[in-house]
Design a protein around this motif. Structure first.
Motif, PDB file in Angstrom:
ATOM      1  N   HIS A 543       7.701   2.117   1.272  1.00 26.96           N
ATOM      2  CA  HIS A 543       6.524   1.760   0.481  1.00 26.96           C
ATOM      3  C   HIS A 543       6.264   0.266   0.662  1.00 26.96           C
ATOM      4  N   PRO A 544       5.000  -0.129   0.823  1.00 25.69           N
ATOM      5  CA  PRO A 544       4.714  -1.548   1.067  1.00 25.69           C
ATOM      6  C   PRO A 544       5.199  -2.462  -0.050  1.00 25.69           C
ATOM      7  N   LEU A 545       5.378  -1.941  -1.254  1.00 18.74           N
ATOM      8  CA  LEU A 545       5.813  -2.803  -2.354  1.00 18.74           C
ATOM      9  C   LEU A 545       7.289  -2.633  -2.695  1.00 18.74           C
ATOM     10  N   GLU A 546       7.988  -1.794  -1.908  1.00 15.10           N
ATOM     11  CA  GLU A 546       9.396  -1.572  -2.227  1.00 15.10           C
ATOM     12  C   GLU A 546      10.259  -1.823  -1.001  1.00 15.10           C
ATOM     13  N   ASP A 547      11.515  -2.069  -1.238  1.00 12.33           N
ATOM     14  CA  ASP A 547      12.426  -2.290  -0.130  1.00 12.33           C
ATOM     15  C   ASP A 547      12.943  -0.966   0.389  1.00 12.33           C
ATOM     16  N   GLY A 548      13.095  -0.885   1.688  1.00 11.34           N
ATOM     17  CA  GLY A 548      13.700   0.295   2.284  1.00 11.34           C
ATOM     18  C   GLY A 548      14.456  -0.173   3.509  1.00 11.34           C
ATOM     19  N   ILE A 549      15.117   0.762   4.163  1.00  9.64           N
ATOM     20  CA  ILE A 549      15.850   0.376   5.383  1.00  9.64           C
ATOM     21  C   ILE A 549      14.842  -0.071   6.434  1.00  9.64           C
ATOM     22  N   ALA A 550      13.766   0.712   6.580  1.00  7.71           N
ATOM     23  CA  ALA A 550      12.735   0.375   7.556  1.00  7.71           C
ATOM     24  C   ALA A 550      11.541  -0.247   6.827  1.00  7.71           C
ATOM     25  N   GLY A 551      10.748  -1.023   7.532  1.00  6.41           N
ATOM     26  CA  GLY A 551       9.570  -1.638   6.933  1.00  6.41           C
ATOM     27  C   GLY A 551       8.410  -0.667   6.886  1.00  6.41           C
ATOM     28  N   PRO A 552       7.323  -1.042   6.208  1.00  3.77           N
ATOM     29  CA  PRO A 552       6.135  -0.185   6.172  1.00  3.77           C
ATOM     30  C   PRO A 552       5.328  -0.339   7.464  1.00  3.77           C
ATOM     31  N   VAL A 553       4.468   0.633   7.769  1.00  8.32           N
ATOM     32  CA  VAL A 553       3.580   0.495   8.920  1.00  8.32           C
ATOM     33  C   VAL A 553       2.118   0.359   8.503  1.00  8.32           C
ATOM     34  N   SER A 554       1.830   0.592   7.225  1.00  3.75           N
ATOM     35  CA  SER A 554       0.465   0.444   6.740  1.00  3.75           C
ATOM     36  C   SER A 554       0.479  -0.390   5.474  1.00  3.75           C
ATOM     37  N   ALA A 555      -0.696  -0.930   5.125  1.00  3.64           N
ATOM     38  CA  ALA A 555      -0.789  -1.697   3.887  1.00  3.64           C
ATOM     39  C   ALA A 555      -0.702  -0.789   2.678  1.00  3.64           C
ATOM     40  N   ALA A 556      -1.217   0.435   2.806  1.00  2.00           N
ATOM     41  CA  ALA A 556      -1.237   1.358   1.681  1.00  2.00           C
ATOM     42  C   ALA A 556      -0.085   2.355   1.819  1.00  2.00           C
ATOM     43  N   PRO A 557       0.524   2.717   0.685  1.00  2.00           N
ATOM     44  CA  PRO A 557       1.724   3.559   0.745  1.00  2.00           C
ATOM     45  C   PRO A 557       1.500   4.910   1.411  1.00  2.00           C
ATOM     46  N   TYR A 558       0.298   5.473   1.282  1.00  2.00           N
ATOM     47  CA  TYR A 558       0.052   6.792   1.861  1.00  2.00           C
ATOM     48  C   TYR A 558      -1.037   6.750   2.920  1.00  2.00           C
ATOM     49  N   GLY A 559      -1.173   5.608   3.611  1.00  2.00           N
ATOM     50  CA  GLY A 559      -2.147   5.526   4.688  1.00  2.00           C
ATOM     51  C   GLY A 559      -3.560   5.686   4.175  1.00  2.00           C
ATOM     52  N   SER A 560      -4.206   6.753   4.576  1.00  2.00           N
ATOM     53  CA  SER A 560      -5.585   7.030   4.158  1.00  2.00           C
ATOM     54  C   SER A 560      -5.622   8.299   3.320  1.00  2.00           C
ATOM     55  N   PRO A 561      -5.061   8.241   2.107  1.00  2.00           N
ATOM     56  CA  PRO A 561      -4.861   9.486   1.340  1.00  2.00           C
ATOM     57  C   PRO A 561      -6.138  10.209   0.947  1.00  2.00           C
ATOM     58  N   SER A 562      -7.274   9.503   0.876  1.00  2.00           N
ATOM     59  CA  SER A 562      -8.475  10.209   0.421  1.00  2.00           C
ATOM     60  C   SER A 562      -8.944  11.234   1.452  1.00  2.00           C
ATOM     61  N   LEU A 563      -8.328  11.236   2.650  1.00  2.00           N
ATOM     62  CA  LEU A 563      -8.647  12.263   3.640  1.00  2.00           C
ATOM     63  C   LEU A 563      -7.817  13.525   3.452  1.00  2.00           C
ATOM     64  N   LEU A 564      -6.732  13.407   2.687  1.00  2.00           N
ATOM     65  CA  LEU A 564      -5.798  14.526   2.633  1.00  2.00           C
ATOM     66  C   LEU A 564      -6.357  15.802   2.007  1.00  2.00           C
ATOM     67  N   PRO A 565      -7.340  15.692   1.061  1.00  2.42           N
ATOM     68  CA  PRO A 565      -7.908  16.953   0.553  1.00  2.42           C
ATOM     69  C   PRO A 565      -8.476  17.829   1.675  1.00  2.42           C
ATOM     70  N   ILE A 566      -8.883  17.220   2.777  1.00  2.00           N
ATOM     71  CA  ILE A 566      -9.462  18.002   3.883  1.00  2.00           C
ATOM     72  C   ILE A 566      -8.392  18.934   4.471  1.00  2.00           C
ATOM     73  N   SER A 567      -7.262  18.344   4.837  1.00  2.00           N
ATOM     74  CA  SER A 567      -6.196  19.147   5.455  1.00  2.00           C
ATOM     75  C   SER A 567      -5.584  20.116   4.453  1.00  2.00           C
ATOM     76  N   TRP A 568      -5.441  19.620   3.235  1.00  2.09           N
ATOM     77  CA  TRP A 568      -4.820  20.483   2.207  1.00  2.09           C
ATOM     78  C   TRP A 568      -5.724  21.667   1.894  1.00  2.09           C
TER      79      TRP A 568
END
Lengths: 764, 195
Positions: A543-568
């Motif tokens: 998560h961009p605001l939390e520590d993890g072993i690996a760093g984040p790859v996007s600024a937002a924790p779930y990328g572009s989540p407002s698109l997910l209703p489409i796939s779901w």
């Protein structure tokens, strides 16, 4: 940024700006305005960097730039930022278009797509993507990044926002945002709160000492989320939507009962950093802004293009399937569109439920144990997947492993992603069928047994074949300490029939914008979530605001989540049986085209029963030798027939790769086959000397309405030229320009709107 | 009786709406291919050794209306407050005409990347407008037609700087305040504000 820097051996120095030692760095980045609201002219920093031959970068808010001195005027070499606040909904973090601009001198090093102005075969002005040789899909060894998908639809929206408001409108909006911030700050100061900074644009930081939690909680009760800064401060950023009621609610959260009613304009912008130059001077930003005009402008532009709403787009490897209206509708709902990515989790429980359930369903589809939604594109998914593997290798004490085996016919993003992780790419041979040469694969795996980090394969292969040796490839890789990355680009041939996790894959990305119905948007958005096996779960991007072993790859924790209703929504409406049937029909449609065209064209790379998977490759190379007709000529002639060309020259130069998807009807497939068969007859006429090798419908394609009405001096008829088989009579698609000259545009590079005088010339 | 009950399923999304060929069309296609049915074709196409053991079961498929109703129930669990959090994300007014004519218009959202320029002149012009806007607002000569997000843009800018800088230094300076994805470890903005 840290995630990207480590593999490249870049040390990042994070410090206060007065600590900048320009001669110790190759570049520096400054946020403008600063995240806590500070605005300062960065000219001294830029000058210091230039004196040390280093590069100055400014991350700037485009709305602030309507009032504040622009990065170029401060001497910046590169500016970056997000255009989200130009009319693109928050969407819990995305999708939004980020921008990058630079000096003319560095244009050839800039990543991403650049639209440029060129001319067509009649010398008329025409747009096209410029400097394409920079892109990884063309020059893989020298790829500057793995950027492939951009955010075209959102960039289009932001561009139209500027057209809608013009410079006057943008300036007015920016000033109103600032005045509201000033009123808010004044109210707090008059009540005795310490507000920083002294001058600002839209963001202030308030020192509240021990009251921090109380203020934040009171704000939420008032319906407002404020930002927690440190342990004693609260950050507030206003925007275009802020109303007096919002300002009063914030005041109440601070314990102030006050009316927002003094609207006398006051400004607290920094005097030394005010903008003096003009902007958006081009005509397009000065149109009459009546909605009739705007609506018709958008309609005119849309009518120039061929999208799925008019015809099949049979692009191999791109899976241009139906984006159903029901799937799209929830994207606009305020409950999905209106959330900031850093709201407290209890305000996003709907998103959580959706993401959890979608992840669970994708695990069932792929045979993996967990998914992360963070990557915003397939390429970013690849990158995230490889970082995950690298992190796992490091943790088990095998950090020296840095070799990635990639078959020579892989998509260009594969080697580019491996290079971004700092790995060495070792190509593996393919046999004449396009399948991985198992002998070579084994030899390379043995040779690099001590340093093998991973292999990256595509399944079914980029040649559209279900290789029977895939399990062996995975086993060999594991034997030699590597992990298996299976590129999910061709997942549309697998859903319900086969699972990459069962075949031996450790990581895969799924292109939700291919297999799971997120639309392509004219070049983005996209989503490239990755699925992994259990042992890799702790190494997924954090998560961009939390520590993890690996760093984040996007600024937002779930990328572009407002698109997910489409796939779901798609998965819920299809069910397991429906998804499986879709895969089967995708294979049926591809084989139907292959069978109908096989007498006229050679179909390459069939399986041992003579069938293809979900796409087929047609060989048009022989025609270049026999009569000079190229893959380009065929592609452009298809435009006359009312089709978007298939994928050209990938994975094999001089071929066409066709993927019809399950969503196309037999009638549409037949229309396409009729067009391709007619084109074959036109080629035959050139081969047999019955048509001129240059003056023929293939070389002149595409034909415009201009061609039709002007004097016709061609050896073939208007009818043949403009209405070949496949073309509709009444609903004929007319391309607005003739064939575009790419080389001319790159020699005469223009990447902003051309001056109006050029329009006049073109009209003459 | 003249009345015949139908077995047609009008709300079967998969087979009525998403999948193109009708059962009748499929039968004609099998004939062209010389196969008995879809099972026979898949048997010829997908090697038995890679087939998954069990059929994919994701529960009962929903109709469009059922899915949207369910989606609405889930959406209600998101609470839409006014967020003044900033950090690169801001409230904005999408002009309704843009929402309806671009964002919700398949002519725009179903198009492919404009690699074939002759059929992409509309969106290429729209993207050129965007580039002109960016170039004007930043005061720099050339802009690209978008990157994935601001964090990616910052990282790309850093690697680009390394490519073009004449300086041979290997370090990169970042002022202590960029969006959260840019903040790692000690400079977490929530813990150590710079001011």
């Amino acid at each position: 940024m840290k995630t990207r820097a480590e593999p490249l051996g870049i040390e990042i120095i994070v410090a206060r700006p007065d600590a900048l030692e320009a001669d110790k760095v190759f570049g520096a980045i400054f946020q403008y305005p600063g995240t806590h609201g500070h605005v300062r002219d960065l000219t001294p920093e830029m000058e210091a960097l230039h004196a040390a031959k280093a590069i100055g970068i400014v991350a700037a808010d485009p709305m602030a730039l309507c009032l504040l001195k622009e990065p170029g005027a401060m001497g910046a070499d590169i500016a970056v930022g997000s255009t989200q606040r130009f009319g693109v909904p928050l969407g819990y973090g995305g999708p939004h278009a980020a921008y990058m601009a630079t000096r003319d001198a560095y244009k050839r090093s800039m990543p991403g797509r650049i639209v440029g102005v060129s001319i067509d075969s009649h010398g008329n002005r025409a747009y096209r993507l410029a400097l394409q040789t920079r892109e990884q899909h063309i020059r893989r060894e020298k790829a500057t990044s793995n950027v492939c998908t951009a955010q075209a639809l959102l960039a289009v929206m932001a561009g139209f926002y500027a057209v809608f408001h013009g410079p006057e409108g943008l300036k007015a909006i920016a000033q109103r945002i600032h005045r509201k911030t000033e009123r808010l700050a004044r109210g707090l100061e008059e009540a005795g709160f310490k507000v920083e900074p002294e001058t600002f644009f839209d963001t202030i930081t308030v020192d509240v000492g021990l009251l921090q939690q109380g203020v934040l909680r009171a704000a939420v009760k008032e319906g407002v989320n404020l930002r927690k800064v440190g342990e004693t401060r609260v950050g507030i950023t206003l925007d275009e939507t802020t109303r007096p009621a919002t300002i009063e609610a914030v005041w109440r959260a601070f314990g102030l009962l006050r009316k927002d009613e003094d609207f006398a304009p006051r400004y607290r912008l920094p005097e030394d950093a005010l903008r003096t130059s003009s902007y958006l001077t081009h005509e397009v930003f000065h149109m009459n802004r009546a909605e009739t005009e705007m609506m018709r402008y958008m309609r005119r532009l849309a009518d120039r293009d061929l999208a799925l709403d008019r015809a099949m787009i049979p692009l191999g490897s791109c899976t241009m399937k139906l984006n159903a209206a029901a799937e799209m509708m929830p994207v606009s709902w305020p409950e999905f569109a209106g959330l900031h990515p850093y709201v407290p989790e209890d305000q996003a429980l709907g998103y959580k439920q959706m993401i959890d359930d979608l992840s669970d369903k994708l695990c069932q589809v792929t045979g993996y144990d967990a998914f992360t939604m963070q990557p915003n594109s397939g390429a970013q998914g690849e990158y995230a997947g490889l970082l995950t593997i690298a992190s796992w290798q490091r943790e088990r004490g095998e950090g020296q492993r840095n070799v990635c085996l990639i078959p020579v016919n892989a998509h260009g993003t594969n080697p580019a992603s491996a290079q971004m992780v700092g790995w060495k790419v070792v190509p593996v041979k393919c046999d004449e069928k396009g399948s991985i040469d198992l002998v070579d694969f084994r030899a390379k795996a043995e040779q690099y047994s001590e340093t093998l980090a991973a292999c990256m394969i595509t399944y079914p292969s980029t040649h559209g074949v279900f290789e029977e040796t895939v399990r062996d490839v995975c086993a060999i890789t594991h034997e030699h300490g590597g992990q298996v990355y299976i590129d999910g680009a061709n997942m549309n041939a697998m859903v319900g029939l086969s699972r990459p996790g069962d075949l031996g894959g450790d990581v895969s990305h799924l292109n939700l914008h291919k297999t799971f119905c997120i639309p392509h948007g004219g070049g983005g958005p996209g989503m490239g979530p990755i699925g992994v096996k259990e042992h890799l779960v702790p190494h997924l991007p954090s998560h961009p605001l939390e520590d993890g072993i690996a760093g984040p790859v996007s600024a937002a924790p779930y990328g572009s989540p407002s698109l997910l209703p489409i796939s779901w929504g798609y998965i819920q409406m299809m069910g397991g049986a429906g998804l499986t049937q879709a895969t089967r029909v995708a294979i049926l449609n591809a084989n139907y085209i292959a069978t109908r065209l096989s007498g006229a064209y050679e179909v390459l790379y069939t399986g041992h029963e003579g069938r293809v998977a979900h796409e087929c490759i047609l060989d048009v190379r022989p025609f270049a030798d026999s009569c000079g007709i190229t893959v380009d000529d065929v592609a452009k002639r298809l435009i006359d027939c009312g089709f978007h060309a298939p994928t050209m020259s990938f994975p094999v130069p001089g071929t066409l790769m066709i993927e019809p998807t399950e969503s196309e009807t037999k009638a549409e497939l037949d229309r396409f086959c009729d067009a391709m068969l007619a084109i074959r007859e036109e080629i035959r006429a050139v081969e047999e000397g019955k048509a001129d090798p240059e003056n023929n419908p293939l070389k002149h394609a595409p034909h415009t309405m201009e061609d039709l009405v002007r004097d016709w001096d061609r050896p073939y008829s208007r009818e043949q030229g403009c209405f070949p088989p496949g073309a509709f009579r009444v609903d004929k698609y007319w391309p607005p320009v003739n064939r575009v000259d790419n080389a001319w545009g790159d020699r005469n590079l223009t990447c902003t709107c051309p001056p109006m005088s050029d329009y006049a010339e073109a009209a003459e | 009786m003249a009345f015949t009950p139908t077995d047609y399923l009008p709300y079967d999304f998969a087979n009525r709406r998403h999948i193109g060929p009708s059962p009748k069309e499929m039968a004609q296609m099998f004939e062209v291919l010389g196969v008995k049915d879809l099972d026979a074709l898949i048997k010829q196409t997908v090697p038995a050794g890679i087939r998954q053991a069990e059929a994919l079961d994701l529960g009962k498929p929903m109709s469009e209306r059922e899915m949207l109703w369910h989606m609405r129930e889930v959406a209600k669990k998101n609470k839409v407050l006014t967020s003044l959090i900033g950090q690169g994300y801001h409230g904005t007014v999408t002009p309704p005409a843009i929402q309806r004519n671009i964002f919700e218009n398949p002519a725009w959202y179903t198009a492919y990347t404009p690699y074939q320029p002759e059929i992409s002149q509309g969106r290429l012009e729209a993207l050129l407008n965007y580039q002109t806007m960016v170039s004007d607002l930043t005061g720099l000569e050339i802009a690209n037609a978008s990157l994935l997000d601001e964090a990616t843009a910052c990282a790309e800018a850093m690697t680009m700087a390394q490519r073009v800088a004449k300086s041979k230094a290997t370090a990169f300076f970042r002022r202590r305040e960029l969006p959260p994805a840019e903040h790692r470890g000690d400079e977490d903005p929530r813990r150590a504000p710079w001011h």
